[in-house]
Design a protein around this motif. Structure first.
Motif, PDB file in Angstrom:
ATOM      1  N   THR A 211       0.836  -1.190   0.000  1.00  0.00           N
ATOM      2  CA  THR A 211       0.000   0.000   0.000  1.00  0.00           C
ATOM      3  C   THR A 211       0.878   1.250   0.000  1.00  0.00           C
ATOM      4  O   THR A 211       2.103   1.174   0.142  1.00  0.00           O
ATOM      5  CB  THR A 211      -0.924   0.008   1.227  1.00  0.00           C
ATOM      6  OG1 THR A 211      -0.115   0.028   2.421  1.00  0.00           O
ATOM      7  CG2 THR A 211      -1.810  -1.229   1.242  1.00  0.00           C
ATOM      8  N   ALA A 212       0.230   2.399  -0.145  1.00  0.00           N
ATOM      9  CA  ALA A 212       0.973   3.661  -0.136  1.00  0.00           C
ATOM     10  C   ALA A 212       1.644   3.895   1.210  1.00  0.00           C
ATOM     11  O   ALA A 212       2.758   4.423   1.280  1.00  0.00           O
ATOM     12  CB  ALA A 212       0.032   4.816  -0.472  1.00  0.00           C
TER      13      ALA A 212
ATOM     14  N   ARG B 230       0.887  15.741   1.242  1.00  0.00           N
ATOM     15  CA  ARG B 230       1.294  15.333  -0.107  1.00  0.00           C
ATOM     16  C   ARG B 230       2.423  16.228  -0.621  1.00  0.00           C
ATOM     17  O   ARG B 230       3.385  15.757  -1.229  1.00  0.00           O
ATOM     18  CB  ARG B 230       0.094  15.388  -1.049  1.00  0.00           C
ATOM     19  CG  ARG B 230       0.384  14.906  -2.472  1.00  0.00           C
ATOM     20  CD  ARG B 230      -0.881  14.948  -3.325  1.00  0.00           C
ATOM     21  NE  ARG B 230      -0.630  14.434  -4.659  1.00  0.00           N
ATOM     22  CZ  ARG B 230      -0.162  15.154  -5.668  1.00  0.00           C
ATOM     23  NH1 ARG B 230       0.111  16.453  -5.469  1.00  0.00           N
ATOM     24  NH2 ARG B 230       0.045  14.612  -6.853  1.00  0.00           N
TER      25      ARG B 230
ATOM     26  N   CYS C 112       2.129   8.598  -5.969  1.00  0.00           N
ATOM     27  CA  CYS C 112       1.220   8.137  -7.030  1.00  0.00           C
ATOM     28  C   CYS C 112       0.269   7.063  -6.508  1.00  0.00           C
ATOM     29  O   CYS C 112      -0.920   7.057  -6.859  1.00  0.00           O
ATOM     30  CB  CYS C 112       2.031   7.606  -8.210  1.00  0.00           C
ATOM     31  SG  CYS C 112       3.031   8.845  -9.063  1.00  0.00           S
ATOM     32  N   MET C 113       0.781   6.156  -5.683  1.00  0.00           N
ATOM     33  CA  MET C 113      -0.080   5.123  -5.101  1.00  0.00           C
ATOM     34  C   MET C 113      -1.125   5.743  -4.179  1.00  0.00           C
ATOM     35  O   MET C 113      -2.286   5.307  -4.160  1.00  0.00           O
ATOM     36  CB  MET C 113       0.769   4.116  -4.331  1.00  0.00           C
ATOM     37  CG  MET C 113       1.670   3.260  -5.202  1.00  0.00           C
ATOM     38  SD  MET C 113       2.721   2.141  -4.242  1.00  0.00           S
ATOM     39  CE  MET C 113       1.481   1.102  -3.474  1.00  0.00           C
TER      40      MET C 113
ATOM     41  N   ASP D 110      -2.415   8.765  -4.477  1.00  0.00           N
ATOM     42  CA  ASP D 110      -3.425   9.410  -5.315  1.00  0.00           C
ATOM     43  C   ASP D 110      -4.395   8.378  -5.892  1.00  0.00           C
ATOM     44  O   ASP D 110      -5.611   8.609  -5.952  1.00  0.00           O
ATOM     45  CB  ASP D 110      -2.743  10.171  -6.449  1.00  0.00           C
ATOM     46  CG  ASP D 110      -1.940  11.356  -5.944  1.00  0.00           C
ATOM     47  OD1 ASP D 110      -2.187  11.784  -4.797  1.00  0.00           O
ATOM     48  OD2 ASP D 110      -1.052  11.838  -6.679  1.00  0.00           O
ATOM     49  N   HIS D 111      -3.861   7.236  -6.306  1.00  0.00           N
ATOM     50  CA  HIS D 111      -4.718   6.175  -6.851  1.00  0.00           C
ATOM     51  C   HIS D 111      -5.657   5.626  -5.784  1.00  0.00           C
ATOM     52  O   HIS D 111      -6.858   5.408  -6.056  1.00  0.00           O
ATOM     53  CB  HIS D 111      -3.851   5.052  -7.416  1.00  0.00           C
ATOM     54  CG  HIS D 111      -4.635   3.899  -7.966  1.00  0.00           C
ATOM     55  ND1 HIS D 111      -5.347   3.985  -9.136  1.00  0.00           N
ATOM     56  CD2 HIS D 111      -4.824   2.621  -7.486  1.00  0.00           C
ATOM     57  CE1 HIS D 111      -5.944   2.829  -9.373  1.00  0.00           C
ATOM     58  NE2 HIS D 111      -5.641   1.988  -8.388  1.00  0.00           N
ATOM     59  N   GLU D 112      -5.138   5.414  -4.589  1.00  0.00           N
ATOM     60  CA  GLU D 112      -5.984   4.910  -3.509  1.00  0.00           C
ATOM     61  C   GLU D 112      -7.065   5.928  -3.133  1.00  0.00           C
ATOM     62  O   GLU D 112      -8.200   5.545  -2.821  1.00  0.00           O
ATOM     63  CB  GLU D 112      -5.134   4.568  -2.290  1.00  0.00           C
ATOM     64  CG  GLU D 112      -4.237   3.362  -2.484  1.00  0.00           C
ATOM     65  CD  GLU D 112      -3.389   3.074  -1.265  1.00  0.00           C
ATOM     66  OE1 GLU D 112      -3.520   3.819  -0.266  1.00  0.00           O
ATOM     67  OE2 GLU D 112      -2.593   2.113  -1.303  1.00  0.00           O
TER      68      GLU D 112
ATOM     69  N   LYS E 257      -8.474   8.094  -5.175  1.00  0.00           N
ATOM     70  CA  LYS E 257      -9.480   8.061  -6.234  1.00  0.00           C
ATOM     71  C   LYS E 257     -10.374   6.831  -6.088  1.00  0.00           C
ATOM     72  O   LYS E 257     -11.599   6.913  -6.268  1.00  0.00           O
ATOM     73  CB  LYS E 257      -8.801   8.059  -7.604  1.00  0.00           C
ATOM     74  CG  LYS E 257      -8.130   9.370  -7.967  1.00  0.00           C
ATOM     75  CD  LYS E 257      -7.481   9.297  -9.331  1.00  0.00           C
ATOM     76  CE  LYS E 257      -6.796  10.609  -9.684  1.00  0.00           C
ATOM     77  NZ  LYS E 257      -6.126  10.529 -11.022  1.00  0.00           N
ATOM     78  N   GLN E 258      -9.774   5.680  -5.780  1.00  0.00           N
ATOM     79  CA  GLN E 258     -10.568   4.470  -5.590  1.00  0.00           C
ATOM     80  C   GLN E 258     -11.512   4.616  -4.411  1.00  0.00           C
ATOM     81  O   GLN E 258     -12.675   4.175  -4.474  1.00  0.00           O
ATOM     82  CB  GLN E 258      -9.636   3.275  -5.370  1.00  0.00           C
ATOM     83  CG  GLN E 258      -8.825   2.872  -6.598  1.00  0.00           C
ATOM     84  CD  GLN E 258      -9.694   2.349  -7.722  1.00  0.00           C
ATOM     85  OE1 GLN E 258      -9.879   3.017  -8.739  1.00  0.00           O
ATOM     86  NE2 GLN E 258     -10.256   1.172  -7.531  1.00  0.00           N
ATOM     87  N   HIS E 259     -11.044   5.233  -3.330  1.00  0.00           N
ATOM     88  CA  HIS E 259     -11.878   5.413  -2.151  1.00  0.00           C
ATOM     89  C   HIS E 259     -13.054   6.348  -2.441  1.00  0.00           C
ATOM     90  O   HIS E 259     -14.195   6.076  -2.038  1.00  0.00           O
ATOM     91  CB  HIS E 259     -11.037   5.974  -1.007  1.00  0.00           C
ATOM     92  CG  HIS E 259     -11.805   6.205   0.259  1.00  0.00           C
ATOM     93  ND1 HIS E 259     -12.262   5.175   1.056  1.00  0.00           N
ATOM     94  CD2 HIS E 259     -12.223   7.367   0.860  1.00  0.00           C
ATOM     95  CE1 HIS E 259     -12.914   5.669   2.091  1.00  0.00           C
ATOM     96  NE2 HIS E 259     -12.904   6.997   2.002  1.00  0.00           N
TER      97      HIS E 259
ATOM     98  N   LYS F 214     -14.367   6.906  -5.344  1.00  0.00           N
ATOM     99  CA  LYS F 214     -15.248   6.224  -6.287  1.00  0.00           C
ATOM    100  C   LYS F 214     -16.169   5.246  -5.565  1.00  0.00           C
ATOM    101  O   LYS F 214     -17.382   5.196  -5.820  1.00  0.00           O
ATOM    102  CB  LYS F 214     -14.416   5.499  -7.340  1.00  0.00           C
ATOM    103  CG  LYS F 214     -15.242   4.809  -8.415  1.00  0.00           C
ATOM    104  CD  LYS F 214     -14.333   4.155  -9.442  1.00  0.00           C
ATOM    105  CE  LYS F 214     -15.171   3.462 -10.517  1.00  0.00           C
ATOM    106  NZ  LYS F 214     -14.293   2.791 -11.535  1.00  0.00           N
TER     107      LYS F 214
END
Length: 220
Positions: free
Chosen positions: A5-6, A116, A188-189, A191-193, A195-197, A199
């Protein structure tokens, strides 16, 4: 279940960067950047670093002396000393910035954007620290190779060779570059997490009105 994970990547990058910073700090003050052993007197070994010149004999042992004058230093040694000091300073600031940007370290409520920015700043500083470590050791290595194969010098004249501290500097520089790169990967990880959260949260909120309508239909 996601193992990497991040949060884990952030702590791994901080650990690698801190190890590179400590190794860089120790290497800067070691007198083992250059080593020389004369065939005329095999009982003596000469060592040179960025701050000291040392000689080792079996009778006396290791005896070191600091360079007398800053202005009398060779340009390569002076430039390497400055770059290594810059590396230590930027590395320390980068590690501190990364620590306060870690997920789980409280610096105030609603400061995710600030954390960040701290991570990105720490990654840049640590990356600069790695480059300013690799640059002087590579420069010294290049100069030694040129002087070692200089045909204008007599063969009996001893030449400087690579010391243990140079390999340590290469290793620490690579650790810092890898640690700084890992921090960017962690950002980057993250930011992806995020966005997934968001969503998944929006999908859950969209399903709540449907569930209420189903309950009303069953009651009727």
């Amino acid at each position: 279940m996601v193992l990497l994970t991040a949060k884990i990547m952030q702590r791994a990058s901080l650990f690698v960067s801190f190890g590179g910073l400590v190794t860089t700090f120790v290497t800067t003050f070691l007198p083992l950047w250059k080593t020389m052993n004369s065939d005329l007197n095999e009982m003596e070994n000469w060592y040179e670093g960025l701050w000291h010149m040392c000689i080792f004999t079996e009778e006396v042992g290791l005896h070191c002396k600091a360079f007398d004058s800053l202005l009398a230093l060779p340009p390569v040694t002076l430039a390497s000393r400055i770059l290594m000091c810059i590396s230590i300073a930027t590395g320390a600031l980068g590690v501190a910035s990364t620590f306060f940007g870690l997920e789980g370290v409280e610096i105030g409520q609603g400061r995710e954007r600030t954390k960040r920015v701290l991570l990105i700043l720490g990654g840049v500083l640590i990356w600069v620290s790695g480059v300013t470590t690799l640059a002087p050791v590579s420069l010294i290595a290049y100069v030694m190779v040129v002087e070692f194969w200089d045909e204008s010098l007599p063969d009996v004249m001893p030449r400087w060779e690579y010391g243990e501290a140079m390999f340590s500097a290469w290793f620490s520089g690579l650790l810092l570059v890898i640690g700084g790169s890992f921090i960017f990967v962690a950002v980057c990880m993250g930011d992806h997490e995020a966005k997934q959260h968001s969503k998944l949260l929006s999908q859950a909120q969209g399903q709540q009105p449907r569930a209420r309508n189903y309950l009303k239909t069953e009651i009727l």
